[in-house]
Design an enzyme around this catalytic site. Structure first.
Site, PDB file in Angstrom:
ATOM      1  N   GLU A 127       1.959   1.844  -3.426  1.00 50.33           N
ATOM      2  CA  GLU A 127       0.854   2.412  -4.208  1.00 50.33           C
ATOM      3  C   GLU A 127       0.842   3.937  -4.062  1.00 50.33           C
ATOM      4  O   GLU A 127       0.720   4.684  -5.035  1.00 50.33           O
ATOM      5  CB  GLU A 127      -0.480   1.806  -3.735  1.00 50.33           C
ATOM      6  CG  GLU A 127      -1.710   2.368  -4.427  1.00 50.33           C
ATOM      7  CD  GLU A 127      -2.804   2.716  -3.440  1.00 50.33           C
ATOM      8  OE1 GLU A 127      -3.121   3.914  -3.302  1.00 50.33           O
ATOM      9  OE2 GLU A 127      -3.338   1.795  -2.782  1.00 50.33           O
ATOM     10  N   HIS A 128       0.993   4.422  -2.818  1.00 54.24           N
ATOM     11  CA  HIS A 128       1.043   5.879  -2.609  1.00 54.24           C
ATOM     12  C   HIS A 128       2.226   6.508  -3.349  1.00 54.24           C
ATOM     13  O   HIS A 128       2.096   7.575  -3.945  1.00 54.24           O
ATOM     14  CB  HIS A 128       1.191   6.180  -1.106  1.00 54.24           C
ATOM     15  CG  HIS A 128      -0.111   6.254  -0.377  1.00 54.24           C
ATOM     16  ND1 HIS A 128      -0.532   7.398   0.255  1.00 54.24           N
ATOM     17  CD2 HIS A 128      -1.077   5.343  -0.180  1.00 54.24           C
ATOM     18  CE1 HIS A 128      -1.708   7.172   0.818  1.00 54.24           C
ATOM     19  NE2 HIS A 128      -2.056   5.925   0.579  1.00 54.24           N
ATOM     20  N   GLU A 162      -3.396   8.049   7.413  1.00 49.21           N
ATOM     21  CA  GLU A 162      -4.477   7.217   6.871  1.00 49.21           C
ATOM     22  C   GLU A 162      -4.797   6.078   7.839  1.00 49.21           C
ATOM     23  O   GLU A 162      -5.960   5.747   8.077  1.00 49.21           O
ATOM     24  CB  GLU A 162      -4.093   6.668   5.493  1.00 49.21           C
ATOM     25  CG  GLU A 162      -5.229   5.902   4.817  1.00 49.21           C
ATOM     26  CD  GLU A 162      -4.848   5.342   3.453  1.00 49.21           C
ATOM     27  OE1 GLU A 162      -3.735   5.613   2.975  1.00 49.21           O
ATOM     28  OE2 GLU A 162      -5.690   4.622   2.877  1.00 49.21           O
ATOM     29  N   HIS A 183       0.823  -1.209   0.000  1.00 50.81           N
ATOM     30  CA  HIS A 183       0.000   0.000   0.000  1.00 50.81           C
ATOM     31  C   HIS A 183       0.862   1.267   0.000  1.00 50.81           C
ATOM     32  O   HIS A 183       0.538   2.247  -0.672  1.00 50.81           O
ATOM     33  CB  HIS A 183      -0.938  -0.041   1.212  1.00 50.81           C
ATOM     34  CG  HIS A 183      -1.679   1.225   1.452  1.00 50.81           C
ATOM     35  ND1 HIS A 183      -1.404   2.045   2.519  1.00 50.81           N
ATOM     36  CD2 HIS A 183      -2.678   1.828   0.757  1.00 50.81           C
ATOM     37  CE1 HIS A 183      -2.205   3.097   2.485  1.00 50.81           C
ATOM     38  NE2 HIS A 183      -2.988   2.991   1.426  1.00 50.81           N
TER      39      HIS A 183
END
Lengths: 451, 435
Positions: free
Chosen positions: A67-68, A144, A64
Site C-alpha cells: 500500500e505504501h 510507523e 500494508h
C-alpha cells in the site's frame, strides 16, 4: 464529463439498494455508485480484496507495505506525482490496509473524479517499484510500527493477545507485520504481492457523492475497462479450530497503570438473510457499553468504581472469524484481576437474568438515530458499501441492517451472552513497568519471538 | 496504453473555476448578549447545536491547574435534578449524543439529535439542564477527578503526550497556554466542589457564550432555542482575559523515556486567530509542512530519507498567539539527524520562501479543496463555532477562497521572515537516554 456517448452501453446498471448502482465490468471490476447530492463533491474508493489475512509467514505486513509503495510511480506517473496530481486538483487522498482488504481513496470536487480514476487505473497494472524506493519506504513503515505499536503498550497488548487467541487463522498476525519480517522484506516480496492480488477482478470501485451514476460507470469503463483481469490464487478457508479452554497472557511494558483486554470467539455474519446471532451480539455490546448509561459504565465505573473506563465491542462482520471484546482500566488500588471478575460478573448477570426492555429500546433508539446521522458523511457511506461488497454481502444490508437490529429480542441478547464462555476466552493483562530511571528497553521485535 | 490520452483533461480541470454554493449563515444576538450563528438545512432530519464559552485551560492558574477541565467534564454528571445516569439515559432513549469540546481557549457542549419533536424536545431539555443547572455532586466529583488523574497517568506513559506538554511549557511557561489542558495531579488534587461552582458562575456567562446551530429546524425555532439556552445561563460577561504571557527564554529539553522512537518537537510562538498575516502564514505553511506529501518537511524527512512516518509543521492559531509547531518521530539513534533536516528545511524556507510552482500547487489544492471543507453539517458546525468564538467576519467562508488566492510569494516570504526565527526555536526531544 465528456462521456455521454458511452452511456448507451449501460443498460446493465441495475439498482441494488436505494440510490445505489452496482455494475460489474467485463474485466471483473465491480463498480458501485451511491448518489448524495448535498454537496458538490465525490469520494472514490478502490477496494482490493487483499489484506493481511492473505499473507504468509515470513512476509507478514506485505499488504500494508505494498500500500505504501503504490505511490512510488509508474511509467506514466513518476514517483511522487500521484499525490501531487490529486492535490493539484484540490483533492485529498490516502489509503489504508486492514486484515481483510486494502483501500485507496480520493475526495474531490465532483467534476474531477476523472483525475482519480486515471491515476488508480494506471497503478492497478503499471506499478514500477524500484529497489531504491522500496529501501526508503520500508524504513518509513518500520517507523510507523514503532510509533503505533512498539511504543504503545495497549497496541502491544492487542497484538500479543490476537497471536494467542487465534491458533491457526491468519487474524493472529498483526496487519503492520512483525518487525523482523519488515526488516528482512525485499522489494520482490512487495512486487510478488502486487502481481498476485492487484487486478480489476479482485477490486471494487465505490463512488459516493454528487454524481450521475451512469456517467461514473462510463468513466470507469473508459479508464479501468482496458485493464485485463487475471486468475486469482485460490483462497483457503483456514478455519480456526475450536478453543479448548481459557488462554491467558501478561505483557510487560513501560506504563503507569494496568489495562485488561478480553477476547471471546464469537459467531460472524455469514448469511445476511438467515443469521440472527451476529445482530444479537451487536445489541449485547450496546447494552453493555453503547451509551453513557449502559451497564459497564453505570455499574463498574459509576457505581462500583472498579474501573476508570470499561467497554465492550463486537467485531463480527469480516472475512474471518468474529470476536467479542471486553476491556477496561482498573481504578487506582484495584487490580486487573478484580476488574476481570467484575466484567465476567456482568456477562453472567445477563446470562442468568437477561436484559430489560428499556435497555433494549435504548440501544435500538441509538441504532435508528445513528442510521440518520451517518448520512452526514458521504465518505462513511462509501466505506460501508465497500466493506459489504468485499465481504460478498448484499448491498441492501445497508438499510436492512436497521430492521435486523430492531428485530432483536431480549431472549436473543441473553442467548448471545450465553455464548461468551470461559473456554472461548483469551485474556491479556498489561503489567506496567517503571518508566523513569530505566535504560531504554530493547526494541520489541525480540519480545514477539520470546512469547 | 491509455494514460497519455487520459491525462490531458487534468489541464482543463485546473483552469476551470470551481463552483460551489456558499453557506448562508444567519446571525443574531439574544437580549442576554449571546451571539447566535445558524444555518438552516433540511436535507437530513437531524440537527446540531453547540454552545461555547471562553473557559478553556488557559484561564486556569498553576495552583488549580485542571479546574477548567474538571468543571467542563462535570457539567453532564448531574444537573437540574437528574443524576449522571439519568442524563445519559434520557439522551440515549432518544438517540441523542451529547459531546464536548475542551481546549486551551474554549469549553463547549454540543448536541446532535433527530429533529422529530419527541426526540428533539427531550434532547433540548437535557441540554438546558446541563448548561443551566449543573450540580457538581461531591461524590461524583471525587470519581471524575480520579478518572482524570488516571488519564494523566496514561499521558505520563505516552512519549508523544510528554513531548507536547513539555513543548507548550517551554514556550509559555507555567501559565496560560503553558498549563496542561487536562490539568496537573497537584492542581486537581486540591480542588473543592466550591471551586467548580464558582468557576461555572464566573465563566459560563450568557454575555460570552456563542451558540451555533445547523440542521432541520426553522429560524423561529432556532431563535426560541437560543433564547431558552441564553436566558438560563449566568448573566453578564466574564472579567477580561489574562494578558498574554511574556515569551519564555529559548528552551532545549531532552527527556529520557524507554521508547524505541524519539518524539521531536520544535517551534516558537506563532500567531493568533485574527492575525493580519493569517493567510500568508497559512498558505506558506502549506508548502513548508502543512500540505502533507506536497510539503517540504515531509519530502525531506520521509520521502527522501525514510526518517519518519509523520513529519509536519502547523501554526496553531488561538485567541492569543498560539505556537508554530514542527514535529516528527524517529528511532532514537537518528533523532539528531532528523532534527537537523527539519531545522535546515525551516531555515531554507524562511530564507527563500516558496517557489512559484510550490505556491501555485498549494493554492490549487486549497482552493480546489474548499468544497470538501463544508461538505457536511458537522464540518459547517465547526466553522460556525470558530467564526463565533474567534469573532471572525460573517463572510469568512465566502471570503476564504479569495483570501487564499490573493496571497503572493512576497507576502509569504515577508511574513515568514518577520514572524519565524529559525534560530529562536525551542526544542523538545522525548525518548531514549537524555543525552
Amino acid at each position: 464529463m465528456q462521456l455521454k456517448t458511452a452511456l448507451l452501453l449501460l443498460s446493465l446498471a441495475a439498482p441494488a439498494a436505494a440510490g445505489v448502482t452496482d455494475v460489474t465490468l467485463d474485466n471483473g471490476l465491480r463498480v458501485i455508485v451511491k448518489e448524495d447530492h448535498r454537496a458538490p463533491v465525490a469520494v472514490s474508493q478502490l477496494w482490493y480484496k487483499a489484506g493481511s489475512m492473505d499473507e504468509f509467514n515470513g512476509t507478514t505486513g506485505v499488504a500494508h507495505v505494498l500500500e505504501h509503495t503504490m505511490f512510488k510511480g509508474t511509467e506514466k506517473v513518476p514517483e511522487g506525482e500521484f499525490s501531487k496530481r490529486i492535490a493539484a486538483a484540490g483533492g485529498r487522498e490516502n489509503a489504508f490496509t486492514n486484515r481483510d482488504q486494502t483501500v485507496y481513496f480520493q475526495q474531490l470536487q465532483k467534476d474531477r473524479l476523472a483525475v482519480a480514476f486515471e491515476l488508480e487505473a494506471d497503478r492497478m497494472a503499471k506499478l514500477q517499484l524500484k529497489d531504491e524506493s522500496f529501501a526508503k519506504e520500508i524504513q518509513v513503515v518500520m517507523e510507523e510500527r514503532r510509533l503505533r505499536t512498539e511504543d504503545n503498550p495497549q497496541s502491544v497488548l492487542y497484538e500479543q493477545l490476537m497471536s494467542v487467541a487465534y491458533q491457526a487463522h491468519p487474524y493472529r498476525r498483526p496487519v503492520i507485520g512483525w518487525m523482523d519480517d519488515l526488516q528482512s522484506m525485499t522489494a520482490k516480496d512487495a512486487r510478488d504481492w502486487y502481481a498476485r492480488w492487484y487486478a480489476p477482478n479482485n477490486a471494487t470501485l465505490v463512488v459516493a457523492g454528487d454524481v450521475n451514476p451512469q456517467d461514473v460507470v462510463a468513466l470507469a469503463k473508459q479508464t479501468f475497462g482496458p485493464l485485463a483481469g487475471k486468475p486469482l490464487p485460490p483462497r483457503k478457508p483456514q478455519e480456526e479450530p475450536a478453543q479448548r479452554g481459557e488462554k491467558r497472557i501478561t505483557v510487560k511494558a513501560p506504563a503507569k497503570q494496568p489495562y485488561l483486554l478480553m477476547a471471546y470467539h464469537a459467531p460472524r455474519l455469514r448469511d445476511a438473510e438467515q443469521d440472527t446471532m451476529p445482530w444479537a451480539m451487536q445489541v449485547l455490546a450496546g447494552v453493555l457499553s453503547g451509551n453513557d448509561s449502559a451497564r459497564l459504565g453505570k455499574r463498574l465505573v459509576k457505581e462500583q468504581r472498579i474501573a476508570v473506563d470499561a467497554g465492550a465491542s463486537y467485531d463480527g462482520i469480516g472475512r474471518g472469524p468474529g470476536m467479542f471484546y471486553l476491556e477496561g482500566t482498573p481504578s487506582k488500588g484495584k487490580t486487573a484481576a478484580e476488574l476481570e471478575a467484575a466484567l465476567k460478573a456482568e456477562i453472567q448477570r445477563i446470562q442468568q437474568g437477561g436484559v430489560s426492555e428499556a435497555e433494549l429500546n435504548r440501544v435500538k433508539a441509538q441504532v435508528i438515530a445513528g442510521d440518520v446521522y451517518q448520512r452526514d458523511s458521504v465518505f462513511y457511506q462509501a466505506m460501508q458499501l465497500g466493506e459489504l461488497a468485499t465481504l460478498g454481502l448484499p448491498l441492501d444490508l445497508l438499510e436492512k441492517r436497521v430492521d435486523k437490529l430492531k428485530a432483536v429480542t431480549a431472549e436473543q441478547v441473553q442467548a448471545a451472552a450465553k455464548l461468551l464462555t470461559g473456554d472461548k476466552l483469551s485474556v491479556a493483562s498489561l503489567d506496567p513497568q517503571p518508566i523513569s530511571g530505566q535504560q531504554p528497553r530493547p526494541t520489541l521485535e525480540g519480545m514477539n519471538h520470546v512469547r | 496504453m491509455f494514460a497519455k490520452r487520459l491525462l490531458a483533461p487534468l489541464v482543463i480541470l485546473l483552469l476551470a473555476l470551481p463552483a460551489w454554493a456558499g453557506v448562508a449563515i444567519q446571525h443574531w444576538t439574544t437580549p442576554q448578549g449571546t451571539r447566535v450563528y445558524f444555518v438552516e438545512n433540511h436535507d437530513i432530519p437531524m440537527l446540531d447545536v453547540a454552545v461555547d464559552f471562553p473557559a478553556g485551560s488557559r484561564f486556569d492558574t498553576a495552583g488549580k491547574s485542571g479546574l477548567a477541565a474538571l468543571t467542563h467534564g462535570m457539567l453532564d454528571q448531574g444537573a437540574g435534578g437528574l443524576s449522571d445516569v439519568l442524563i445519559a439515559q434520557r439522551l440515549a432513549d432518544v438517540g441523542a449524543v451529547l459531546g464536548g469540546v475542551f481546549d486551551q481557549d474554549r469549553a463547549g457542549v454540543s448536541l446532535r439529535s433527530l429533529s422529530s419533536a419527541r426526540e428533539r424536545d427531550a434532547a433540548f431539555g437535557v441540554l438546558a439542564a446541563v448548561l443551566h443547572q449543573p450540580e457538581f455532586p461531591q461524590a461524583v466529583m471525587q470519581r471524575e477527578r480520579a478518572r482524570m488523574l488516571a488519564q494523566l497517568r496514561d499521558e505520563e506513559a505516552n512519549p508523544g503526550e510528554i513531548a507536547e506538554k513539555a513543548f507548550y511549557q517551554a514556550l509559555y511557561g507555567n501559565q496560560g497556554y503553558g498549563l496542561p489542558v487536562s490539568g496537573t495531579a497537584r492542581g486537581l488534587g486540591g480542588l473543592k466542589r466550591g471551586d467548580l461552582q464558582a468557576w461555572y458562575k464566573a465563566r459560563y456567562r450568557a454575555g460570552d457564550a456563542v451558540i451555533s446551530i445547523i440542521g432541520d429546524l426553522r429560524r423561529a425555532e432556532a431563535e426560541q432555542l437560543a433564547l431558552r439556552l441564553a436566558s438560563g445561563l449566568p448573566q453578564g460577561a466574564a472579567a477580561a482575559a489574562p494578558a498574554p504571557a511574556k515569551p519564555m527564554p529559548l528552551g532545549q529539553k531532552r527527556i529520557a523515556y524507554p521508547s524505541s522512537q524519539s518524539h521531536v518537537l520544535m517551534g516558537e510562538i506563532g500567531m493568533a486567530r485574527n492575525d493580519p498575516d493569517y493567510f500568508a502564514l497559512y498558505v506558506g505553511n502549506h508548502v513548508l509542512g502543512g500540505g502533507g506529501f506536497d510539503s517540504r518537511i515531509l519530502e525531506e524527512v520521509r520521502q527522501k530519507r525514510g526518517y519518519a512516518y509523520s513529519a509536519y509543521s502547523y501554526f496553531i492559531p488561538m485567541a492569543q498567539p498560539g505556537p508554530l509547531l514542527i514535529g516528527l518521530q524517529t528511532k532514537n539513534a537518528q533523532a539528531e539527524d532528523a532534527l537537523k533536516v527539519a531545522r535546515d528545511t525551516v531555515a531554507g524556507f524562511v530564507a527563500g520562501g516558496p517557489s512559484e510552482a510550490e505556491l501555485a500547487q498549494a493554492k490549487n489544492n486549497l482552493v480546489g479543496g474548499f468544497p470538501l471543507r463544508i461538505d457536511s453539517n458537522k464540518k459547517i458546525l465547526d466553522y460556525l463555532r470558530a467564526i463565533g468564538f474567534y469573532r471572525l467576519p460573517l463572510t469568512y467562508l465566502d471570503d476564504w477562497v479569495g483570501a487564499v488566492q490573493g496571497v503572493t510569494l512576497e507576502q509569504i516570504k515577508d511574513a515568514f521572515q518577520r514572524r519565524v526565527n529559525p534560530e529562536g526555536m525551542s526544542v523538545v526531544i522525548v525518548g531514549g537516554n537524555a543525552g
